[in-house]
Design an enzyme around this catalytic site. Structure first.
Site, PDB file in Angstrom:
ATOM      1  N   LYS A 106     -12.637  -1.563   0.855  1.00  0.00           N
ATOM      2  CA  LYS A 106     -12.070  -0.648  -0.001  1.00  0.00           C
ATOM      3  C   LYS A 106     -12.892  -0.534  -1.359  1.00  0.00           C
ATOM      4  O   LYS A 106     -13.625  -0.084  -1.200  1.00  0.00           O
ATOM      5  CB  LYS A 106     -10.346  -1.063  -0.180  1.00  0.00           C
ATOM      6  CG  LYS A 106      -9.560  -1.143   1.129  1.00  0.00           C
ATOM      7  CD  LYS A 106      -8.193  -1.494   1.080  1.00  0.00           C
ATOM      8  CE  LYS A 106      -7.371  -0.823   2.255  1.00  0.00           C
ATOM      9  NZ  LYS A 106      -7.034  -2.103   3.214  1.00  0.00           N
ATOM     10  N   SER A 111       0.700  -1.175   0.069  1.00  0.00           N
ATOM     11  CA  SER A 111       0.033   0.102   0.053  1.00  0.00           C
ATOM     12  C   SER A 111       0.799   1.287   0.100  1.00  0.00           C
ATOM     13  O   SER A 111       0.193   2.335  -0.251  1.00  0.00           O
ATOM     14  CB  SER A 111      -1.007  -0.075   1.174  1.00  0.00           C
ATOM     15  OG  SER A 111      -0.232   0.067   2.445  1.00  0.00           O
ATOM     16  N   HIS A 167      -5.625  -4.363  -1.295  1.00  0.00           N
ATOM     17  CA  HIS A 167      -5.506  -3.298  -2.205  1.00  0.00           C
ATOM     18  C   HIS A 167      -5.729  -3.466  -3.799  1.00  0.00           C
ATOM     19  O   HIS A 167      -5.525  -2.692  -4.608  1.00  0.00           O
ATOM     20  CB  HIS A 167      -4.399  -2.655  -2.072  1.00  0.00           C
ATOM     21  CG  HIS A 167      -4.281  -1.595  -0.819  1.00  0.00           C
ATOM     22  ND1 HIS A 167      -4.954  -0.303  -0.696  1.00  0.00           N
ATOM     23  CD2 HIS A 167      -3.856  -1.840   0.482  1.00  0.00           C
ATOM     24  CE1 HIS A 167      -4.829   0.145   0.430  1.00  0.00           C
ATOM     25  NE2 HIS A 167      -4.196  -0.678   1.424  1.00  0.00           N
TER      26      HIS A 167
END
Ligand SMILES: *Cc1c(COP(=O)(O)O)cnc(C)c1O
Length: 396
Positions: free
Chosen positions: A242, A183, A211
């Site tokens: 996310k 990240s 991610h």
């Protein structure tokens, strides 16, 4: 008693402040999105959310959640195995497995819990976990809860991974663990090479797609799509917090026997509440949308390429990335904070990161692209970056 302890706490808090590491929260009064409104009255363009597909305030997801509120109520007041499982939870688990091309899925209250509950039931003292040095905090904590031997390899360093695999050859089982996208840099784990090494040294693989799901791969199926390894990885963990709508929830998906044992033994699953039905319903809708069309994934990919090309052209030092994360290297901690503050004045909301979140001397601004961004948003951000970059003398 508390008097002494209070002094101790005040001292720790002051140390955090003096080191310049005290975290403050900025208060948003609008829904999450490309344009947000702060409680200061300021309207800014948001470039620091994990809202990769722009689904945080998507109309169809909001509608799906509202209708589940009407027909399934608000909360479950139970863990899954007592009376916290609805048809929606089961359907979402099935949909997530279809999405990743895996056999079965188990939902958690967060990916932090998925990672916290995955190692201890599956591996024991006779086994080894081999973990990338930049893996997420929840993986590190999960590994701590497990009795397996622990080995670490330098971020994405395949020679180092091979060394660790050689050291672990006498153990019963070996599990290599990696984030899909790291990240802070935005780099992708070299899963093709990890897979080769795992075959050569008889190891299993776990990938955390938090991610990368929705982002990486032509259709957003994550790093297993990017490297053509769909269905071949034993364990995938991920988050609903996310790109998948951004609400709350996590999951582990993979080989069915692994998921079956987790349902029997994984402590965050057995001892923590079930996600609300409205979140499961929106999750189902999310997978359906991403299966029907590739519009959001395509737009995100276009946006990321356009923004990164613009930043490079302007003369910024950008970390190589294959994700929707663009790390703008500034190296100096104070410079990263000044830069972010000036960008906020230009209406661009980003965060500057510095030690200990990133290594010393590696301060940066992390920009996160979203399918919610329109071209005019990207152009405005590029213009602001260029202006402040010139002002602070960081352009090449
Ligand atoms: C964000 C993140 C998590 C935590 O996810 P939550 O669902 O918010 O708990 C876990 N792993 C990685 C790699 C992440 O980026």
């Amino acid at each position: 008693m508390y008097k002494n302890y209070k002094e101790h706490l005040d001292k720790s808090l002051n140390e955090i402040r003096e080191a310049g590491l005290y975290k403050k929260e900025r208060i948003i009064i609008s829904p999450q999105g490309a344009e947000i409104e702060l409680n200061t009255g300021q309207k800014v363009l948001n470039f620091c959310a994990n809202n990769y597909l722009g689904l945080s305030n998507n109309k169809s997801l909001v509608e799906a959640a509202k209708s589940a509120l009407d027909d399934h109520g608000y909360g479950m007041s139970s863990v899954r195995f007592i009376c916290g499982t609805t048809d929606l939870h089961k359907e979402l688990e099935k949909k997530i497995a279809e999405f990743f091309g895996t056999e079965d899925t188990i939902l958690y209250a967060a990916c932090f819990d998925a990672n916290g509950g995955v190692f201890e039931p599956l591996l024991g003292e006779e086994d080894t976990i081999i973990s990338d040095s930049l893996n997420h905090a929840s993986i590190i904590d999960g590994v701590r809860l497990c009795k397996a031997q622990r080995y670490r390899y330098q971020n994405a360093d395949m020679a180092d991974l091979e060394e660790q695999l050689k050291l672990a050859q006498n153990q019963r089982f070996r599990l290599i663990v990696t984030d899909g996208v790291f990240s802070m840099d935005g780099n992708v784990a070299p899963l093709d090479k990890i897979y080769e090494l795992a075959n050569r040294y008889d190891a299993m693989i776990m990938v955390d797609e938090s991610h990368s799901a929705g982002v990486v791969g032509n259709t957003g199926r994550g790093v297993t799509e990017l490297y053509d390894l769909k269905g071949k990885i034993e364990i995938i963990t991920g988050t609903l917090g996310k790109s998948f709508g951004g609400a709350i929830g996590g999951f582990t998906t993979g080989k069915k026997e692994i998921i079956e044992l987790l349902r029997q033994r994984s402590r965050p699953y057995l001892f923590s509440n079930s996600i609300p039905p409205l979140v499961a319903a929106a999750g189902i809708k999310m997978v359906e949308m991403m299966t029907e069309t590739n519009t959001l994934q395509d737009k995100l990919h276009w946006n990321a390429e356009y923004f990164i090309a613009g930043m490079k052209k302007a003369g910024f030092d950008i970390k190589p990335t294959k994700s929707a994360i663009c790390a703008v290297m500034l190296y100096d901690a104070k410079l990263s904070q000044d830069f972010a503050a000036k960008l906020l004045n230009e209406g661009i909301y980003v965060i500057g990161f510095y030690y200990p979140v990133v290594p010393k001397g590696q301060a940066r601004i992390r920009v996160q692209l979203s399918a919610a961004h329109e071209k005019e948003h990207l152009d405005k951000a590029l213009k602001a970056f260029e202006k402040i970059g010139k002002e602070l003398g960081v352009l090449k």
